[in-house]
Scaffold this active site. Structure first.
Site, PDB file in Angstrom:
ATOM      1  N   ILE A   1     -12.726 -10.649 -18.899  1.00 58.89           N
ATOM      2  CA  ILE A   1     -11.894 -11.811 -18.621  1.00 58.89           C
ATOM      3  C   ILE A   1     -12.635 -12.601 -17.539  1.00 58.89           C
ATOM      4  O   ILE A   1     -13.226 -12.018 -16.629  1.00 58.89           O
ATOM      5  CB  ILE A   1     -10.485 -11.387 -18.160  1.00 58.89           C
ATOM      6  CG1 ILE A   1      -9.594 -12.591 -17.950  1.00 58.89           C
ATOM      7  CG2 ILE A   1     -10.517 -10.505 -16.946  1.00 58.89           C
ATOM      8  CD1 ILE A   1      -8.143 -12.239 -17.671  1.00 58.89           C
ATOM      9  N   SER A   2     -12.653 -13.914 -17.660  1.00 61.06           N
ATOM     10  CA  SER A   2     -13.361 -14.749 -16.687  1.00 61.06           C
ATOM     11  C   SER A   2     -12.715 -14.668 -15.313  1.00 61.06           C
ATOM     12  O   SER A   2     -11.526 -14.370 -15.185  1.00 61.06           O
ATOM     13  CB  SER A   2     -13.357 -16.213 -17.139  1.00 61.06           C
ATOM     14  OG  SER A   2     -14.125 -16.375 -18.300  1.00 61.06           O
ATOM     15  N   HIS A   3     -13.520 -14.975 -14.287  1.00 58.61           N
ATOM     16  CA  HIS A   3     -12.970 -15.095 -12.933  1.00 58.61           C
ATOM     17  C   HIS A   3     -11.803 -16.089 -12.985  1.00 58.61           C
ATOM     18  O   HIS A   3     -11.921 -17.127 -13.654  1.00 58.61           O
ATOM     19  CB  HIS A   3     -14.015 -15.689 -11.974  1.00 58.61           C
ATOM     20  CG  HIS A   3     -15.165 -14.805 -11.684  1.00 58.61           C
ATOM     21  ND1 HIS A   3     -16.116 -14.467 -12.609  1.00 58.61           N
ATOM     22  CD2 HIS A   3     -15.538 -14.210 -10.520  1.00 58.61           C
ATOM     23  CE1 HIS A   3     -17.022 -13.699 -12.042  1.00 58.61           C
ATOM     24  NE2 HIS A   3     -16.706 -13.519 -10.784  1.00 58.61           N
ATOM     25  N   PRO A   4     -10.706 -15.844 -12.286  1.00 58.83           N
ATOM     26  CA  PRO A   4      -9.615 -16.823 -12.251  1.00 58.83           C
ATOM     27  C   PRO A   4     -10.087 -18.213 -11.807  1.00 58.83           C
ATOM     28  O   PRO A   4      -9.624 -19.226 -12.328  1.00 58.83           O
ATOM     29  CB  PRO A   4      -8.621 -16.214 -11.257  1.00 58.83           C
ATOM     30  CG  PRO A   4      -8.857 -14.735 -11.390  1.00 58.83           C
ATOM     31  CD  PRO A   4     -10.340 -14.596 -11.606  1.00 58.83           C
TER      32      PRO A   4
END
Length: 170
Positions: A18-21
């Site tokens: 999951i990508s960095h927020p």
């Protein structure tokens, strides 16, 4: 819960992350989302970016090529009572021509080459945000469709995304 406020990539199924927020926030900002816009998302993943877009009252059409991620995201979004307009298991390079044209397209994985089929699915004035380049040297771009054959291209710095892969993984 222990990691909810950490700004880093986390592993999810199918050797993906999951990508960095902060990356999700930046891509969303670059897309310039307006309510009720029709948005094509390439790379549903676990559904995090999808949830952000749906919460912004966009009409989200999302494609995931990994069957286990597609199923997981579908379940999680349903549990949160978040409903994209259409959620598909398929090849993101093909987009969703049946539902085109789209106001915006967001690609959440790094493409080595520009997916021309996706640009064709943008309406005039539409924007596509996409990371492009080799796995270790991707640049985040925003393309704005000026006419059927003319695009404005803007560059927004170096990032690292999982690769955009063709076909679908059953």
């Amino acid at each position: 819960e222990d990691f909810a406020y950490e700004d880093r990539a986390f592993p999810i199924a199918a050797n993906q992350t999951i990508s960095h927020p902060s990356t999700v926030a930046e891509q969303t900002e670059l897309l310039e989302v307006q309510e009720k816009e029709k948005i094509l998302e390439i790379g549903t993943g676990c559904g995090y970016q999808t949830a952000v877009l749906v919460t912004m009252n966009a009409f989200v059409y999302t494609v995931e090529r990994q069957k286990d991620l597609h199923d997981f995201a579908q379940k999680k979004l349903r549990e949160m009572h978040l409903r994209p307009k259409f959620q598909s298991f398929g090849d993101g390079f093909l987009g969703l021509p049946t539902f085109a044209p789209f106001d915006k397209i967001l690609v959440t994985c790094g493409a080595e080459i520009l997916p021309i089929e996706l640009l064709k699915q943008l309406k005039i004035g539409g924007k596509m945000v996409i990371p492009m380049g080799k796995t270790d040297e991707q640049i985040l771009y925003r393309f704005t469709k000026i006419s059927e054959k003319e695009f404005e291209k803007e560059e927004f710095g170096a990032y690292k995304f999982v690769p955009m892969l063709q076909d679908r993984n059953k």
